[in-house]
Write an enzyme that holds these catalytic residues in place. Structure first.
Site, PDB file in Angstrom:
ATOM      1  N   CYS A   1     -33.204  34.752   3.744  1.00  0.00           N
ATOM      2  CA  CYS A   1     -32.260  33.806   3.786  1.00  0.00           C
ATOM      3  C   CYS A   1     -33.277  33.347   5.310  1.00  0.00           C
ATOM      4  CB  CYS A   1     -31.586  34.709   5.246  1.00  0.00           C
ATOM      5  SG  CYS A   1     -30.168  33.537   6.182  1.00  0.00           S
TER       6      CYS A   1
ATOM      7  N   HIS B   1     -22.968  28.967   9.482  1.00  0.00           N
ATOM      8  CA  HIS B   1     -23.433  28.626  10.914  1.00  0.00           C
ATOM      9  C   HIS B   1     -22.189  27.726  11.461  1.00  0.00           C
ATOM     10  CE1 HIS B   1     -24.689  26.558   7.276  1.00  0.00           C
ATOM     11  NE2 HIS B   1     -24.229  25.847   7.350  1.00  0.00           N
TER      12      HIS B   1
END
Ligand code: 5GP
Ligand code: ZN
Length: 113
Positions: A4, A99
């Protein structure tokens, strides 16, 4: 999540321009800013996106939203800012680690799609 991108930024394997960090949250400047101020605020725990927010991890999201106004104030965004989270393919999510974009520093378009 070793594959990731944002987990690798958290681990320091990929450099970033940090603007805020604590035990649970990291914030750094977006590499391709869409506004004069464009910051990404992410949890240090890997959560894949808004669809993966649950009663188990929502305290992390609440903390992120405590931190966001502090970052905005530190960045001088007194005239306002936008918080955006793209979730899934139709929204154009490209990094599958939760995010929140903070966008500001100019009058932003009202276009939603
Ligand atoms: P999304 O498209 O998933 O909503 O947002 C991902 C964001 O991550 C994009 O705005 C993109 O510019 C940003 N981004 C992608 N790779 C990197 C990177 O390596 N460093 C930083 N700082 N931002 C990145
Ligand atoms: Zn991750």
């Amino acid at each position: 999540m070793s594959n990731c991108l944002f987990c690798r930024i958290i681990a320091g394997e990929i450099p970033s321009t940090k603007v805020y960090e604590d035990d649970t949250v990291l914030a750094f400047r977006d590499i391709a800013p869409q506004a004069p101020t464009h910051i990404l605020v992410i949890p240090k725990a890997h959560i894949s996106g808004v669809s993966a927010i649950t009663g188990e991890n929502s305290h992390i999201v609440a903390h992120i939203f405590e931190v966001i106004p502090q970052i905005a104030a530190a960045e001088g965004l007194s005239q306002g800012f936008r918080v955006v989270s793209n979730c899934g393919d139709h929204a154009g999510q490209t990094v599958h680690h939760l995010h929140f974009h903070i966008l500001g520093g100019q009058q932003l378009s009202l276009q939603m799609a």
